[in-house]
Design a protein around this motif. Structure first.
Motif, mmCIF file in Angstrom:
data_model
loop_
_atom_site.group_PDB
_atom_site.id
_atom_site.type_symbol
_atom_site.label_atom_id
_atom_site.label_comp_id
_atom_site.label_asym_id
_atom_site.label_seq_id
_atom_site.Cartn_x
_atom_site.Cartn_y
_atom_site.Cartn_z
ATOM 1 N N ALA A 1 -97.251 -38.977 68.753
ATOM 2 C CA ALA A 1 -96.969 -37.484 68.918
ATOM 3 C C ALA A 1 -98.029 -37.112 68.987
ATOM 4 O O ALA A 1 -97.640 -36.077 69.727
ATOM 5 C CB ALA A 1 -96.245 -37.130 68.137
ATOM 6 N N GLU A 2 -99.278 -37.644 68.229
ATOM 7 C CA GLU A 2 -100.625 -36.728 68.427
ATOM 8 C C GLU A 2 -101.422 -36.996 69.616
ATOM 9 O O GLU A 2 -101.950 -36.519 70.058
ATOM 10 C CB GLU A 2 -101.226 -37.444 66.925
ATOM 11 C CG GLU A 2 -100.831 -36.583 65.714
ATOM 12 C CD GLU A 2 -101.427 -37.390 64.406
ATOM 13 O OE1 GLU A 2 -102.390 -38.251 64.791
ATOM 14 O OE2 GLU A 2 -101.524 -37.109 63.112
ATOM 15 N N ALA A 3 -100.904 -37.957 70.421
ATOM 16 C CA ALA A 3 -101.802 -38.887 71.214
ATOM 17 C C ALA A 3 -100.829 -37.646 72.428
ATOM 18 O O ALA A 3 -101.402 -37.773 73.954
ATOM 19 C CB ALA A 3 -102.036 -40.041 71.749
ATOM 20 N N GLY A 4 -99.697 -37.201 72.585
ATOM 21 C CA GLY A 4 -98.839 -36.194 73.427
ATOM 22 C C GLY A 4 -98.379 -37.599 74.422
ATOM 23 O O GLY A 4 -97.507 -37.429 75.913
ATOM 24 N N ARG A 5 -98.040 -38.856 74.082
ATOM 25 C CA ARG A 5 -97.407 -39.604 75.342
ATOM 26 C C ARG A 5 -95.734 -40.109 74.778
ATOM 27 O O ARG A 5 -95.791 -39.529 73.359
ATOM 28 C CB ARG A 5 -98.017 -41.504 74.014
ATOM 29 C CG ARG A 5 -99.763 -41.440 74.628
ATOM 30 C CD ARG A 5 -99.543 -42.390 74.429
ATOM 31 N NE ARG A 5 -99.442 -43.237 74.950
ATOM 32 C CZ ARG A 5 -99.315 -44.920 74.549
ATOM 33 N NH1 ARG A 5 -100.462 -45.394 73.482
ATOM 34 N NH2 ARG A 5 -98.882 -46.096 75.490
ATOM 35 N N PRO A 6 -95.228 -39.978 75.011
ATOM 36 C CA PRO A 6 -93.722 -40.294 75.219
ATOM 37 C C PRO A 6 -93.209 -42.020 74.165
ATOM 38 O O PRO A 6 -94.420 -42.623 74.312
ATOM 39 C CB PRO A 6 -93.230 -40.541 76.736
ATOM 40 C CG PRO A 6 -94.273 -40.875 77.607
ATOM 41 C CD PRO A 6 -95.400 -40.843 76.911
ATOM 42 N N ILE A 7 -92.632 -41.256 73.583
ATOM 43 C CA ILE A 7 -92.333 -42.580 71.932
ATOM 44 C C ILE A 7 -90.797 -42.780 72.987
ATOM 45 O O ILE A 7 -90.253 -43.120 73.054
ATOM 46 C CB ILE A 7 -91.516 -41.270 71.001
ATOM 47 C CG1 ILE A 7 -92.603 -40.770 70.502
ATOM 48 C CG2 ILE A 7 -91.230 -42.764 70.195
ATOM 49 C CD1 ILE A 7 -92.641 -40.257 69.343
ATOM 50 N N ASP A 8 -90.858 -44.133 73.391
ATOM 51 C CA ASP A 8 -90.604 -45.235 73.838
ATOM 52 C C ASP A 8 -90.207 -46.619 73.416
ATOM 53 O O ASP A 8 -91.329 -46.723 72.547
ATOM 54 C CB ASP A 8 -89.804 -45.547 75.343
ATOM 55 C CG ASP A 8 -91.395 -45.727 75.942
ATOM 56 O OD1 ASP A 8 -91.843 -46.586 75.216
ATOM 57 O OD2 ASP A 8 -91.674 -45.540 77.346
ATOM 58 N N GLU A 9 -88.832 -47.722 73.504
ATOM 59 C CA GLU A 9 -89.366 -48.815 73.013
ATOM 60 C C GLU A 9 -90.898 -49.047 73.309
ATOM 61 O O GLU A 9 -91.557 -50.088 71.787
ATOM 62 C CB GLU A 9 -87.885 -49.542 72.960
ATOM 63 C CG GLU A 9 -86.609 -49.640 72.641
ATOM 64 C CD GLU A 9 -86.374 -48.350 73.176
ATOM 65 O OE1 GLU A 9 -86.425 -47.620 74.350
ATOM 66 O OE2 GLU A 9 -84.883 -48.119 73.530
ATOM 67 N N ASN A 10 -91.125 -49.423 74.351
ATOM 68 C CA ASN A 10 -92.070 -50.192 74.579
ATOM 69 C C ASN A 10 -93.294 -49.535 74.103
ATOM 70 O O ASN A 10 -94.438 -50.245 73.894
ATOM 71 C CB ASN A 10 -92.675 -50.381 75.939
ATOM 72 C CG ASN A 10 -93.507 -50.512 76.434
ATOM 73 O OD1 ASN A 10 -93.452 -52.333 76.290
ATOM 74 N ND2 ASN A 10 -94.571 -50.586 77.109
ATOM 75 N N ALA A 11 -92.903 -48.425 73.955
ATOM 76 C CA ALA A 11 -95.203 -47.551 73.190
ATOM 77 C C ALA A 11 -94.776 -47.638 71.714
ATOM 78 O O ALA A 11 -95.603 -47.840 71.541
ATOM 79 C CB ALA A 11 -94.459 -45.893 73.683
ATOM 80 N N LEU A 12 -93.419 -47.868 70.945
ATOM 81 C CA LEU A 12 -93.755 -47.874 69.633
ATOM 82 C C LEU A 12 -94.265 -49.156 69.910
ATOM 83 O O LEU A 12 -94.794 -49.773 68.611
ATOM 84 C CB LEU A 12 -92.096 -47.198 69.236
ATOM 85 C CG LEU A 12 -92.155 -47.076 67.823
ATOM 86 C CD1 LEU A 12 -93.106 -46.295 67.366
ATOM 87 C CD2 LEU A 12 -90.861 -46.948 67.398
ATOM 88 N N SER A 13 -93.675 -50.091 70.061
ATOM 89 C CA SER A 13 -93.837 -51.669 69.852
ATOM 90 C C SER A 13 -95.507 -52.316 69.863
ATOM 91 O O SER A 13 -95.745 -52.281 69.120
ATOM 92 C CB SER A 13 -93.594 -52.434 71.470
ATOM 93 O OG SER A 13 -91.459 -52.577 71.029
#
Length: 239
Positions: A149-161
């Protein structure tokens, strides 16, 4: 579709039973923790022979700070002695050490020992040993989401993993808990989504290559479907 189950590449271990092991012998809990360190050494040494390439162990949780101060101090001392005394052996064996969990709040010398151990073994590629220390799965998920969130990136399953502290390692194949207890205790909750669970009635200080081999054999006997059905193709259902 049924996926053929080979030996697990990544085994995660909840090392449980140190206190009960000591109590059964009329010993202080600290003796159980010291015996548990020897069990960890045996298990790491025997893991490669079981076809395991990555071992993640639950060493100290974010909730363990609630334990008596004397016990916490003893556990910190074991970290100091284990890493310092075994670093050369781990390096010689080609083991890369990675510590999962929050560094904030750790004693300064412990944090420094962790940094140096990770740096000294970073080039090793034969085996990956991940130690969850000052770790809690819920905190790890929250930290990963905050970072994205702080990096402004989308939070989806792959990114969170990828943002989790385990993101650089291979997917967890099997989670093993010793001592007969049957719960995850805030360990690798996200990574457990399709991991197999194995519960063994062995107190951790008695653990080693043979119980690990049995856990691997049980894993290999499982039919891993990942939400599908064996040998059944997906079909469209008329509505």
């Amino acid at each position: 579709m049924t996926v053929e189950t080979a030996a697990p590449l990544h085994v995660a271990l909840i090392m449980d039973g140190n206190g009960r092991w000591a109590s059964q012998r009329g010993l202080p809990r600290a003796a159980g923790h010291r015996a548990g360190v020897q069990a960890l050494k045996r298990t790491v040494e025997g893991a490669a022979d079981c076809g395991v390439g990555c071992l993640t162990v639950f060493g100290f949780s974010t909730e363990n700070w609630r334990r008596p101060a004397e016990e916490v101090s003893d556990l910190m001392g074991l970290v100091r002695s284990y890493v310092v005394s075994d670093l050369k052996r781990l390096t010689k064996a080609g083991v890369r050490l990675k510590v999962l969990g929050r560094r904030q709040g750790l004693p300064a010398d412990i944090a420094d020992i962790i940094r140096r151990a990770e740096a000294d073994t970073a080039h090793n590629d034969r085996f990956l040993l991940q130690v969850a220390f000052n770790y809690g799965a819920q905190a790890d998920i929250a930290d990963a989401a905050r970072t994205l969130a702080e990096a402004g990136r989308p939070i989806d399953e792959n990114a969170l993993s990828q943002a989790l502290s385990t993101g650089e390692g291979p997917p967890v194949d099997v989670i093993v808990r010793t001592s007969g207890e049957r719960r995850l205790s805030n360990f690798l909750l996200w990574e457990a989504a399709y991991a197999e669970l194995v519960f063994q009635d062995v107190l951790w200080p008695d653990y080693g290559p043979e119980p690990l081999r049995r856990a691997v054999e049980e894993f290999r006997a499982r039919d891993r479907r990942y939400g599908g059905l064996p040998d059944t193709p997906a079909t469209r259902v008329a509505v």
